[in-house]
Each structure stands twice: as structure tokens, then as C-alpha cells.
Design a protein around this motif. Structure first.
Motif, short mmCIF file in Angstrom:
data_model
loop_
_atom_site.label_atom_id
_atom_site.label_comp_id
_atom_site.label_asym_id
_atom_site.label_seq_id
_atom_site.Cartn_x
_atom_site.Cartn_y
_atom_site.Cartn_z
N ILE A 160 5.13 -6.38 -29.66
CA ILE A 160 4.25 -7.06 -30.51
C ILE A 160 3.35 -5.85 -31.02
O ILE A 160 2.75 -5.10 -30.36
CB ILE A 160 3.26 -8.13 -30.21
CG1 ILE A 160 4.41 -9.40 -30.06
CG2 ILE A 160 2.19 -8.40 -31.13
CD1 ILE A 160 3.33 -10.79 -29.35
N LYS A 161 3.36 -5.69 -32.43
CA LYS A 161 2.52 -4.63 -32.84
C LYS A 161 1.35 -5.37 -33.97
O LYS A 161 1.80 -5.94 -34.76
CB LYS A 161 3.15 -3.43 -33.76
CG LYS A 161 1.96 -2.27 -34.19
CD LYS A 161 2.99 -1.45 -35.08
CE LYS A 161 2.17 -0.41 -35.72
NZ LYS A 161 2.84 0.75 -36.37
N SER B 77 -4.31 -0.04 -34.90
CA SER B 77 -3.08 -0.80 -34.32
C SER B 77 -3.10 -0.84 -32.76
O SER B 77 -3.74 0.21 -32.12
CB SER B 77 -1.83 -0.08 -34.88
OG SER B 77 -2.01 -0.14 -36.33
N LYS B 78 -2.48 -1.72 -32.33
CA LYS B 78 -2.27 -1.97 -30.82
C LYS B 78 -0.74 -2.41 -30.68
O LYS B 78 -0.37 -3.29 -31.49
CB LYS B 78 -2.95 -2.96 -30.31
CG LYS B 78 -4.51 -2.37 -30.01
CD LYS B 78 -4.71 -1.41 -29.02
CE LYS B 78 -6.10 -1.04 -28.75
NZ LYS B 78 -6.13 -0.14 -27.55
N VAL C 281 -5.02 -9.62 -40.62
CA VAL C 281 -4.05 -8.74 -39.69
C VAL C 281 -2.69 -8.61 -39.90
O VAL C 281 -2.11 -9.57 -40.90
CB VAL C 281 -4.06 -9.67 -38.24
CG1 VAL C 281 -2.86 -9.15 -37.42
CG2 VAL C 281 -5.22 -9.40 -37.50
N GLN C 282 -2.05 -7.59 -40.03
CA GLN C 282 -0.58 -7.39 -40.08
C GLN C 282 0.27 -7.46 -38.75
O GLN C 282 -0.33 -6.85 -37.80
CB GLN C 282 -0.42 -6.20 -40.78
CG GLN C 282 1.16 -5.98 -41.10
CD GLN C 282 1.43 -4.55 -41.74
OE1 GLN C 282 0.87 -3.47 -41.42
NE2 GLN C 282 2.23 -4.61 -42.89
N LEU C 283 1.21 -8.27 -38.62
CA LEU C 283 1.73 -8.65 -37.40
C LEU C 283 3.21 -8.27 -37.35
O LEU C 283 4.09 -8.98 -38.32
CB LEU C 283 1.64 -9.87 -36.87
CG LEU C 283 2.00 -10.51 -35.82
CD1 LEU C 283 1.60 -9.54 -34.10
CD2 LEU C 283 1.68 -11.90 -35.12
N LYS D 97 10.05 -7.00 -36.54
CA LYS D 97 10.11 -7.90 -37.84
C LYS D 97 8.83 -8.43 -38.19
O LYS D 97 7.97 -8.86 -37.32
CB LYS D 97 10.96 -9.05 -37.60
CG LYS D 97 12.35 -8.79 -37.43
CD LYS D 97 13.37 -9.91 -37.24
CE LYS D 97 14.84 -9.47 -37.17
NZ LYS D 97 15.71 -10.74 -36.70
N GLU D 98 8.36 -8.43 -39.42
CA GLU D 98 6.89 -8.60 -39.90
C GLU D 98 6.77 -10.22 -40.00
O GLU D 98 7.74 -10.82 -40.52
CB GLU D 98 6.75 -7.85 -41.30
CG GLU D 98 5.16 -8.38 -41.59
CD GLU D 98 4.87 -7.60 -43.12
OE1 GLU D 98 3.61 -7.68 -43.23
OE2 GLU D 98 5.80 -6.99 -43.67
N VAL D 99 5.91 -10.48 -39.42
CA VAL D 99 5.49 -12.08 -39.41
C VAL D 99 4.64 -12.10 -40.81
O VAL D 99 3.60 -11.65 -41.13
CB VAL D 99 4.36 -12.56 -38.33
CG1 VAL D 99 4.22 -14.04 -38.67
CG2 VAL D 99 5.36 -12.53 -37.14
#
Length: 268
Positions: free
Chosen positions: A187-188, A218-219, A237-239, A244-246
Motif C-alpha cells: 500500500i502506498k 508518502s508512506k 489522500v491518494q491511495l 493500482k490506484e483506488v
């Protein structure tokens, strides 16, 4: 339990109402912290009406909401009381100017390297063909026949540009996904539009990450089986999950609880 109809003079503070409801429900601070995933020091501070450890009013509202639900309180009167005591809820920032700026901003043109490469190949092939033709005529050594004096040399064969295809390159998203380990969940999290509080635990409840993520930071978190994720101010948040982007995480100011395994996201 509800405090919405209490007179102003008799109404307890937000922290006192939460503490009273917790004690009435027979819950300890540790049990509330485990249920809500709000850290124990923050629960103690909120019950003393100290919201400085929440990281801002947005996060304070989110903590009040989850704590109230954990002790069977209606969170809306508490949040209204908090807003009244802290200058009110800020007006949302209109997003239209930002979108307009993004829409009218022209994207810089990139050099067409494919066309340049094709032109260079055609020029080289033509030069080589011309050189071979003229060199072959001189090496014969004999006189040129009169009937051939006005004859035009045949053009050198060249390859049409449409038959020259550049090498195929993989899509960036496919390369990113292929580069991730298949036996782990990755997870990013990026605080793209504002700061966010994040907490992540593995399948056994072990804490993997916990803290405030400032705007632009970012983490990346990995685990072999599963990651349970809590996001504060989820709309900022960008996840990315397993490369793959949620697309839809949550709204600004809300707290979202998510859980992902190696096969996720199924659709994102």
C-alpha cells in the motif's frame, strides 16, 4: 444517550460528555482505543477537552465522531458544540477555479523522436544508394554508349516510413504492477490535497505505521497477508494498492477504515 436537548448552562463539555458516556457504558480508555483505533493519549486528551493532539480541527471532528459512536452517543450535537466553541466549521474551498486552471493549461509539446528517427534512416539509405550507384558507374572504365548518354539513373530503393515501426514499450502501469512482489500486499499512501493521519496494522493487530502525514508526503507499507488501514481526512489522500490506484477513498474530513489483501483491489 443524547445531549442535544440540554440547556446551555447544564450542557457538559464535549470531553466530559464522551467520558461520562464511556463510563456509563462500562468501557475503559484502552477498550475504546482498541475499538476506534484512536491512540490512548489522544482519548485521554479529548476527554479533558484538549484537542491539540488531534492535529487540527478536521481530525478533532473525526475523533469526536468515532468516539461518540463507540459509546453510543449521537455525534452530531457534539460536533456542533465543538464547532461553536472553536470558531465554527470552515467554509469549503470552491474547486471550480482549480479545475478551470487545469483545463485551460496547455500541455507542453514533446519532440517527435519517432519522426526524426524515420527521417534520418531515409536520408542514410538514400545517401548510401546514391553513393553505390555513382561509384559503380565510374568503376566500369569503358566509354559511355551514345544511346545511353541521356538515360536517367534508376532511383535507389528506400523503405517507406510507414513500414518502420518503433519498438513497443510496456504501459507504465503494467510495469509498476509487474515490479511489485506477488507474495505481499503493498500500500502506498500520499497526502496529495492536505495532511492526513494514518494508522496501519497487520492481520495479527501489530502496528505497522501510525502518525501524521503532511501534505506532499508518502508512506509505503507492506505485509505478507493483510493490511488494516485507518485514514483521517480521507478525501485528501491518494491511495495505491498493489500498484493500482483506488479512485474513491472518502470525503475530506472523514475517517475511513479499509482492509486489503494480496489480491486487492478487485475493482479500483
Amino acid at each position: 444517550m443524547s445531549i442535544g436537548n440540554s440547556p446551555e448552562s447544564d450542557r457538559p463539555s464535549v470531553g466530559a460528555a464522551l467520558q461520562k458516556a464511556r463510563i456509563g457504558a462500562g468501557l475503559t480508555v484502552e477498550e475504546v482505543s482498541t475499538t476506534t483505533r484512536v491512540r490512548i493519549p489522544i482519548v485521554h486528551a479529548i476527554e479533558q477537552d484538549d484537542f491539540s493532539r488531534c492535529g487540527g480541527d478536521v481530525y478533532a471532528r473525526g475523533h469526536i465522531r468515532v468516539l461518540a459512536r463507540a459509546v453510543s452517543l449521537d455525534p452530531r450535537p457534539l460536533i456542533d458544540q465543538f464547532d461553536a466553541e472553536h470558531g465554527g466549521r470552515p467554509a469549503p474551498t470552491p474547486a471550480a477555479p482549480l479545475f478551470e486552471a487545469e483545463r485551460i493549461r496547455s500541455e507542453p509539446r514533446r519532440p517527435n523522436w519517432t519522426a526524426a528517427m524515420v527521417a534520418a534512416i531515409v536520408a542514410v539509405v538514400g545517401f548510401v544508394g546514391f553513393t553505390l550507384f555513382t561509384g559503380g558507374g565510374k568503376s566500369g572504365g569503358g566509354p559511355v554508349a551514345a544511346g545511353d548518354a541521356n538515360a536517367k539513373p534508376a532511383p535507389a530503393p528506400t523503405r517507406h516510413p510507414s513500414t518502420i515501426k518503433p519498438p513497443l514499450k510496456p504501459e507504465p502501469s503494467d510495469s509498476a504492477v509487474a515490479g511489485l512482489p506477488k507474495d505481499k500486499v503493498t500500500i502506498k499512501v500520499t497526502a496529495r490535497d492536505g495532511q492526513s493521519w494514518i494508522s496501519a496494522k497487520d492481520a495479527n493487530g501489530k502496528l505497522l505505521e501510525d502518525g501524521l502525514l503532511k501534505k506532499g508526503e508518502s508512506k509505503t507499507i507492506t505485509d505478507k497477508e493483510r493490511i488494516d488501514l485507518v485514514l483521517g481526512n480521507a478525501g485528501a489522500v491518494q491511495l495505491y494498492v498493489n500498484g493500482k490506484e483506488v479512485k474513491r477513498v472518502g470525503n475530506k474530513g472523514t475517517v475511513e477504515r479499509l482492509s486489503y489483501t494480496r489480491g486487492d483491489p478487485q475493482a479500483g
